[in-house]
Write an enzyme that holds these catalytic residues in place. Structure first.
Site, PDB file in Angstrom:
ATOM      1  N   CYS A  72      59.880   5.281  44.877  1.00  0.00           N
ATOM      2  CA  CYS A  72      61.338   5.119  45.378  1.00  0.00           C
ATOM      3  C   CYS A  72      62.187   6.570  45.387  1.00  0.00           C
ATOM      4  CB  CYS A  72      62.059   3.905  44.692  1.00  0.00           C
ATOM      5  SG  CYS A  72      62.910   4.572  43.065  1.00  0.00           S
ATOM      6  N   HIS A 109      77.819   5.499  35.163  1.00  0.00           N
ATOM      7  CA  HIS A 109      76.994   4.633  36.230  1.00  0.00           C
ATOM      8  C   HIS A 109      75.748   5.438  35.819  1.00  0.00           C
ATOM      9  CE1 HIS A 109      75.561   3.373  40.033  1.00  0.00           C
ATOM     10  NE2 HIS A 109      75.216   4.654  40.003  1.00  0.00           N
ATOM     11  N   HIS A 112      70.880   1.572  39.456  1.00  0.00           N
ATOM     12  CA  HIS A 112      70.911  -0.095  40.032  1.00  0.00           C
ATOM     13  C   HIS A 112      69.524  -0.771  39.690  1.00  0.00           C
ATOM     14  CE1 HIS A 112      73.823   1.879  42.836  1.00  0.00           C
ATOM     15  NE2 HIS A 112      74.511   0.394  42.586  1.00  0.00           N
ATOM     16  N   ASP A 116      62.371  -5.938  42.355  1.00  0.00           N
ATOM     17  CA  ASP A 116      61.185  -5.730  43.041  1.00  0.00           C
ATOM     18  C   ASP A 116      60.143  -4.748  42.285  1.00  0.00           C
ATOM     19  OD1 ASP A 116      62.483  -3.279  43.205  1.00  0.00           O
ATOM     20  OD2 ASP A 116      62.523  -2.751  45.168  1.00  0.00           O
ATOM     21  N   ARG A 125      63.021  -3.657  38.473  1.00  0.00           N
ATOM     22  CA  ARG A 125      63.251  -2.152  38.687  1.00  0.00           C
ATOM     23  C   ARG A 125      64.274  -1.699  38.321  1.00  0.00           C
ATOM     24  NH1 ARG A 125      64.043   1.427  43.289  1.00  0.00           N
ATOM     25  NH2 ARG A 125      63.923  -0.719  44.455  1.00  0.00           N
ATOM     26  N   CYS A 127      66.278   1.531  38.785  1.00  0.00           N
ATOM     27  CA  CYS A 127      66.206   2.514  39.518  1.00  0.00           C
ATOM     28  C   CYS A 127      67.389   3.231  39.044  1.00  0.00           C
ATOM     29  CB  CYS A 127      66.472   2.286  41.010  1.00  0.00           C
ATOM     30  SG  CYS A 127      66.306   3.683  42.147  1.00  0.00           S
TER      31      CYS A 127
END
Length: 138
Positions: A72, A109, A112, A116, A125, A127
């Site tokens: 990704c 932060h 996310h 998947d 996942r 990410c």
């Protein structure tokens, strides 16, 4: 628009202190909920063994054994070091519905969470932005 939370984090700093502590890109991601460009982060291809910590406060968030190449463009993990290490909340920004991952210690932060991931590792996942983490090699 992000879902607001009233949670109080153990580490709280005035924004001026965060700006002094973090470089501009880390500040943008951790404090302003930004993102780094895909395939640009220093940990995207990291294969060393160790612990990934929140760059804002040093909270251990992911172990390298949970890291995998999802393709990704960002470091991807199948699970945090513990459920207490992160906070998950809904993110409705940019016309999308996603689960935002925050450091449970400082509210920074991180990235996310998506459904998947690899089926044989729970199907989740995480990410995560490289710039939101530091890596401590074991």
């Amino acid at each position: 628009m992000k879902e607001k939370t009233k949670k109080k984090y153990p580490i709280v700093r005035p924004e001026e202190e965060w700006q002094k502590k973090l470089d501009p890109e880390a500040y943008h991601v951790l404090r302003e909920h930004g993102t780094e460009r895909p395939y640009s982060g220093e940990y995207y291809l990291n294969k060393a063994t160790g612990i990934y910590e929140c760059r804002g406060c040093g909270n251990p968030i992911f172990h390298s054994h949970a890291k995998y190449d999802s393709g990704c463009g960002w470091p991807s993990f199948t699970e945090p070091v513990s459920s207490e290490a992160i906070e998950v909340r809904m993110d409705y920004s940019h016309g999308m519905v996603r689960e935002e991952i925050l450091c449970a210690n400082c509210g920074g932060h991180l990235g996310h969470r998506f459904p998947d991931g690899p089926d044989d590792r729970g199907g989740i996942r995480y990410c995560i932005n490289s710039v939101s983490m530091d890596f401590k090699e074991e």
